[in-house]
Design a protein around this motif. Sequence first.
Motif, PDB file in Angstrom:
ATOM      1  N   ARG A 438       2.245 -61.927 -24.504  1.00  0.00           N
ATOM      2  CA  ARG A 438       3.266 -62.407 -23.565  1.00  0.00           C
ATOM      3  C   ARG A 438       4.060 -61.240 -22.995  1.00  0.00           C
ATOM      4  NH1 ARG A 438       8.356 -62.505 -23.945  1.00  0.00           N
ATOM      5  NH2 ARG A 438       8.375 -62.160 -26.199  1.00  0.00           N
ATOM      6  N   ILE A 439       4.415 -60.296 -23.860  1.00  0.00           N
ATOM      7  CA  ILE A 439       5.179 -59.117 -23.413  1.00  0.00           C
ATOM      8  C   ILE A 439       4.364 -58.300 -22.418  1.00  0.00           C
ATOM      9  CG2 ILE A 439       6.106 -56.900 -24.193  1.00  0.00           C
ATOM     10  CD1 ILE A 439       6.852 -58.378 -26.844  1.00  0.00           C
ATOM     11  N   ILE A 440       3.068 -58.107 -22.711  1.00  0.00           N
ATOM     12  CA  ILE A 440       2.211 -57.350 -21.793  1.00  0.00           C
ATOM     13  C   ILE A 440       2.149 -58.049 -20.437  1.00  0.00           C
ATOM     14  CG2 ILE A 440      -0.167 -56.584 -21.365  1.00  0.00           C
ATOM     15  CD1 ILE A 440      -0.446 -56.254 -24.429  1.00  0.00           C
ATOM     16  N   GLY A 441       2.033 -59.381 -20.454  1.00  0.00           N
ATOM     17  CA  GLY A 441       2.032 -60.137 -19.205  1.00  0.00           C
ATOM     18  C   GLY A 441       3.333 -59.998 -18.446  1.00  0.00           C
ATOM     19  N   ASP A 442       4.465 -60.031 -19.172  1.00  0.00           N
ATOM     20  CA  ASP A 442       5.786 -59.844 -18.537  1.00  0.00           C
ATOM     21  C   ASP A 442       5.878 -58.491 -17.858  1.00  0.00           C
ATOM     22  OD1 ASP A 442       6.611 -62.321 -19.411  1.00  0.00           O
ATOM     23  OD2 ASP A 442       7.795 -61.553 -21.101  1.00  0.00           O
ATOM     24  N   LEU A 443       5.401 -57.453 -18.544  1.00  0.00           N
ATOM     25  CA  LEU A 443       5.491 -56.091 -18.006  1.00  0.00           C
ATOM     26  C   LEU A 443       4.625 -55.934 -16.758  1.00  0.00           C
ATOM     27  CD1 LEU A 443       5.406 -54.088 -21.366  1.00  0.00           C
ATOM     28  CD2 LEU A 443       7.395 -54.613 -19.952  1.00  0.00           C
ATOM     29  N   ALA A 444       3.441 -56.539 -16.773  1.00  0.00           N
ATOM     30  CA  ALA A 444       2.587 -56.497 -15.573  1.00  0.00           C
ATOM     31  C   ALA A 444       3.262 -57.223 -14.424  1.00  0.00           C
ATOM     32  CB  ALA A 444       1.225 -57.116 -15.887  1.00  0.00           C
ATOM     33  N   GLU A 445       3.900 -58.346 -14.748  1.00  0.00           N
ATOM     34  CA  GLU A 445       4.588 -59.121 -13.714  1.00  0.00           C
ATOM     35  C   GLU A 445       5.734 -58.332 -13.097  1.00  0.00           C
ATOM     36  OE1 GLU A 445       4.920 -63.860 -13.563  1.00  0.00           O
ATOM     37  OE2 GLU A 445       6.195 -62.929 -15.079  1.00  0.00           O
ATOM     38  N   ARG A 446       6.334 -57.442 -13.885  1.00  0.00           N
ATOM     39  CA  ARG A 446       7.426 -56.602 -13.372  1.00  0.00           C
ATOM     40  C   ARG A 446       6.919 -55.415 -12.567  1.00  0.00           C
ATOM     41  NH1 ARG A 446      10.969 -56.120 -18.968  1.00  0.00           N
ATOM     42  NH2 ARG A 446      11.019 -58.369 -19.430  1.00  0.00           N
ATOM     43  N   GLY A 447       5.600 -55.232 -12.545  1.00  0.00           N
ATOM     44  CA  GLY A 447       5.043 -54.192 -11.698  1.00  0.00           C
ATOM     45  C   GLY A 447       4.507 -52.976 -12.408  1.00  0.00           C
ATOM     46  N   LEU A 448       4.526 -52.963 -13.729  1.00  0.00           N
ATOM     47  CA  LEU A 448       3.946 -51.822 -14.437  1.00  0.00           C
ATOM     48  C   LEU A 448       2.428 -51.825 -14.281  1.00  0.00           C
ATOM     49  CD1 LEU A 448       6.745 -51.422 -15.862  1.00  0.00           C
ATOM     50  CD2 LEU A 448       5.437 -50.844 -17.913  1.00  0.00           C
ATOM     51  N   ALA A 449       1.864 -50.630 -14.218  1.00  0.00           N
ATOM     52  CA  ALA A 449       0.415 -50.471 -14.282  1.00  0.00           C
ATOM     53  C   ALA A 449       0.073 -50.272 -15.752  1.00  0.00           C
ATOM     54  CB  ALA A 449      -0.020 -49.267 -13.458  1.00  0.00           C
ATOM     55  N   ILE A 450      -0.816 -51.103 -16.299  1.00  0.00           N
ATOM     56  CA  ILE A 450      -1.079 -51.095 -17.738  1.00  0.00           C
ATOM     57  C   ILE A 450      -2.544 -50.790 -18.016  1.00  0.00           C
ATOM     58  CG2 ILE A 450      -1.079 -52.494 -19.843  1.00  0.00           C
ATOM     59  CD1 ILE A 450       1.273 -54.059 -18.653  1.00  0.00           C
ATOM     60  N   MET A 451      -2.754 -49.827 -18.910  1.00  0.00           N
ATOM     61  CA  MET A 451      -4.091 -49.516 -19.395  1.00  0.00           C
ATOM     62  C   MET A 451      -4.129 -49.929 -20.862  1.00  0.00           C
ATOM     63  SD  MET A 451      -6.147 -45.920 -18.986  1.00  0.00           S
ATOM     64  CE  MET A 451      -6.115 -45.188 -20.607  1.00  0.00           C
ATOM     65  N   MET A 452      -4.959 -50.908 -21.213  1.00  0.00           N
ATOM     66  CA  MET A 452      -4.974 -51.477 -22.561  1.00  0.00           C
ATOM     67  C   MET A 452      -6.321 -51.233 -23.234  1.00  0.00           C
ATOM     68  SD  MET A 452      -4.504 -55.453 -23.760  1.00  0.00           S
ATOM     69  CE  MET A 452      -6.227 -55.834 -23.390  1.00  0.00           C
ATOM     70  N   ILE A 453      -6.290 -50.461 -24.322  1.00  0.00           N
ATOM     71  CA  ILE A 453      -7.488 -50.185 -25.116  1.00  0.00           C
ATOM     72  C   ILE A 453      -7.545 -51.192 -26.254  1.00  0.00           C
ATOM     73  CG2 ILE A 453      -8.639 -48.480 -26.573  1.00  0.00           C
ATOM     74  CD1 ILE A 453      -6.975 -46.336 -25.015  1.00  0.00           C
TER      75      ILE A 453
END
Length: 507
Positions: A438-453
């Motif tokens: 949920r937190i990762i989804g929130d951060l993406a929604e705020r505009g962060l670019a996320i690289m998840m291994i």
Amino acid sequence: MVGPLIEAKSIWKSFDGVTALKGVSFELLSGEVHALVGENGAGKSTLIKIITGAVVPDSGTLTVAGTAVAHYSPALARSLGIAAIYQQPALFPHLTVAENIAWGGENRGLWRRIDAKAQKQRALDVLSRVGAQIDPERLAGSLTMPEQQMVEIAKAIGAGARILILDEPTASLADREVDRLFQTIAALRAEGHGMVYISHRLDEVFAIADRVTVLRDGETVATRNAAELNRTALIERMVGRSIAAVFPKRKVAIGETVLEVRNISCATAGLHDISLAVRKGEILGIAGLTGSGRTELAETIFGLRDLNSGEILVEGRRFRAGSTVHAIRAGLAYVPEDRRRHGVVPEMAIAANTTLASLRNVSRCGWLDTERESALAGRYVDDLQVKTASVRARAATLSGGNQQKVAVARWLATGPKVLILDEPTQGVDVGAKSEIHRIIGDLAERGLAIMMISSELPEVLGMSDRIAVMHAGSIAGILPRSEATQQKILTLALGHAPNGEIARVAE
């Protein structure tokens, strides 16, 4: 045997104002494998510490083999036949296997000479009982992790333990080694030993356990025969709600490219000619087999390794590769895989952990402003829903999932543009995974670019907008979410391209 080996009734325990156990009850029978499951922070570790004498309960009763115990201690627990086998075995590396086993069971006087021959024979006997073919004259430091665990079990049995507590025993074992451990557990169960089995791997719980007790928020939710449960029912009891989707993927508007990696190579990391891009609001999953170079790629992008060639850009601007300082200034943040060694500092307060990478924001004229530090940490504790009584509590008091949230908070406090997450849910239970997703989804929604291994294909498939698959230090292919399947990812990870050609998506 008449009655249980262990019976805990109405156990209560609080730490620093936080109630860890609320009237928990638990029992273990002779010849039983009893699984203890629950989310991180549910109270499992506290209950085990009470059973082993490391922690004294505030109230409640504990009965061992029919005898109520008071003034409990680790020494008394051992004398009553209780032994705990943890993820990291506690052997003396410079002593032999036989000496380690003897240390757990011999009771010799000050002037009694050591009978090395008898010590070796005793070690052979007890190793044979647990099905371990290990030379008793080998140094413990030369053993593999599975061998160390077998020696730990042999040491406990040799010391007369009838009650074994196995805490995440398969965390570092391969499938064949897990099968061997299960054979040992079955043999000990047949001898009448009782075993408490703790694991986040629910498939193992169903494979080995006779009964299952579920803890949630410090309370006993249910005790059932394992045969009466299924995976869905067990998860619902653990988290207190139905989990129709553990991966709450949301539609997010994907913006412009934030991170761009162009033809980078790094000899020390084994990386060759890697190119990829991550956009604003996008989650780029990085998949691949162990040793494919996933973590090394993250370390290289973050400046922990030097480039031999290529360049890295954030919002179109190059920065000095091989420097974490310049990477942070450019807007990169990296939450590493091993949170115990690199994620949080257990003995430091939550507030100090949160601001460790952004001390300039909470300092004045070179002096730390503790009020500002607490306020900043408090915002992230609230935002990420970290379960703690105070930001001044030590990080060591938190569950694994909450420690992971603090590790994320540290880097969010730097105001990053790109967040690199290496195995963000490793070692946490299904409920904590759902929260972190949920937190990762929130951060993406705020505009962060996320690289998840991630090593977990369901996690990669469930959370990613695109998936870059690595093989032998290179990108074998990049799949869009709509086309990605476990079979395609594994095909690329093994070095084969679907339909005979590399799958790439236009950047």
